[in-house]
Design a protein around this motif. Sequence first.
Motif, short mmCIF file in Angstrom:
data_model
loop_
_atom_site.label_atom_id
_atom_site.label_comp_id
_atom_site.label_asym_id
_atom_site.label_seq_id
_atom_site.Cartn_x
_atom_site.Cartn_y
_atom_site.Cartn_z
N GLU A 69 0.82 -1.20 0.00
CA GLU A 69 0.00 0.00 0.00
C GLU A 69 0.86 1.26 0.00
O GLU A 69 0.52 2.25 -0.64
CB GLU A 69 -0.97 -0.03 1.18
CG GLU A 69 -2.06 -1.08 0.98
CD GLU A 69 -2.96 -1.27 2.18
OE1 GLU A 69 -2.72 -0.66 3.25
OE2 GLU A 69 -3.93 -2.05 2.05
N ARG A 70 1.99 1.22 0.69
CA ARG A 70 2.91 2.37 0.71
C ARG A 70 3.43 2.69 -0.68
O ARG A 70 3.67 3.85 -1.02
CB ARG A 70 4.06 2.08 1.66
CG ARG A 70 4.99 3.24 1.84
CD ARG A 70 5.94 3.00 2.96
NE ARG A 70 7.02 3.96 2.92
CZ ARG A 70 8.10 3.88 3.64
NH1 ARG A 70 8.25 2.88 4.49
NH2 ARG A 70 9.04 4.79 3.54
N LEU A 71 3.58 1.66 -1.52
CA LEU A 71 4.05 1.86 -2.89
C LEU A 71 2.90 2.06 -3.87
O LEU A 71 3.11 2.14 -5.08
CB LEU A 71 4.92 0.69 -3.33
CG LEU A 71 6.26 0.56 -2.63
CD1 LEU A 71 6.98 -0.69 -3.09
CD2 LEU A 71 7.12 1.80 -2.84
N GLY A 72 1.68 2.11 -3.35
CA GLY A 72 0.52 2.34 -4.21
C GLY A 72 0.03 1.11 -4.94
O GLY A 72 -0.72 1.22 -5.92
N LEU A 73 0.42 -0.07 -4.49
CA LEU A 73 -0.05 -1.31 -5.09
C LEU A 73 -1.28 -1.81 -4.36
O LEU A 73 -1.35 -1.76 -3.13
CB LEU A 73 1.04 -2.39 -5.01
CG LEU A 73 2.30 -2.16 -5.82
CD1 LEU A 73 3.36 -3.19 -5.47
CD2 LEU A 73 1.98 -2.21 -7.31
N PRO A 74 -2.26 -2.32 -5.10
CA PRO A 74 -3.41 -2.90 -4.41
C PRO A 74 -2.99 -4.16 -3.67
O PRO A 74 -2.03 -4.82 -4.06
CB PRO A 74 -4.37 -3.24 -5.56
CG PRO A 74 -3.49 -3.40 -6.76
CD PRO A 74 -2.34 -2.46 -6.55
N ALA A 75 -3.68 -4.46 -2.58
CA ALA A 75 -3.35 -5.66 -1.81
C ALA A 75 -4.63 -6.29 -1.31
O ALA A 75 -5.43 -5.62 -0.65
CB ALA A 75 -2.43 -5.32 -0.64
N GLU A 76 -4.83 -7.54 -1.63
CA GLU A 76 -6.00 -8.27 -1.17
C GLU A 76 -5.55 -9.56 -0.51
O GLU A 76 -4.89 -10.39 -1.13
CB GLU A 76 -6.90 -8.60 -2.37
CG GLU A 76 -8.13 -9.39 -2.01
CD GLU A 76 -8.93 -9.77 -3.26
OE1 GLU A 76 -9.48 -10.89 -3.24
OE2 GLU A 76 -8.98 -8.98 -4.21
#
Length: 145
Positions: free
Chosen positions: A19-26
């Motif tokens: 999330e810090r790098l702007g990637l979605p995470a599920e």
Amino acid sequence: MLDNLLRGVTVADLEAAMERLGLPAEQDLTPSGSPVLRSAIGGLTFNIRPGALIDQEAGRYGDYNFNLMFQVQERFDASLLNQWNRHKRFARLSLRDDFLVLEMDCLSVGIAGDQILASLELWGRLVVEALNFLRTAHGGAAGNT
């Protein structure tokens, strides 16, 4: 200095770094019940799978693995895969049934927290490099699943 090194990561640590790098995470579970994080780079879905559980109570893992699978229409020449694997230290390509798999393993003990971010950034670059390599070496025969 030694006290600041990580003693494993949790799924939440990996999710926060993404999330810090702007990637979605599920967060999800594999069919065997192991945790997995799903994300995407440039529209390509990939997984991060924690490996060896080193602190069950805290949910800390000693390593994690990135993987991205492409469905292939025709068989890849092993020499092409070996060519990639000889020139890339951190990631490898392999065939599993009708899928071409890009993987990268990372340690999460005895490292600084910023190295998790660095591994995510490296993974992103390797995904792009692998796609370019496959397009050039095999004429774009791979399609994402």
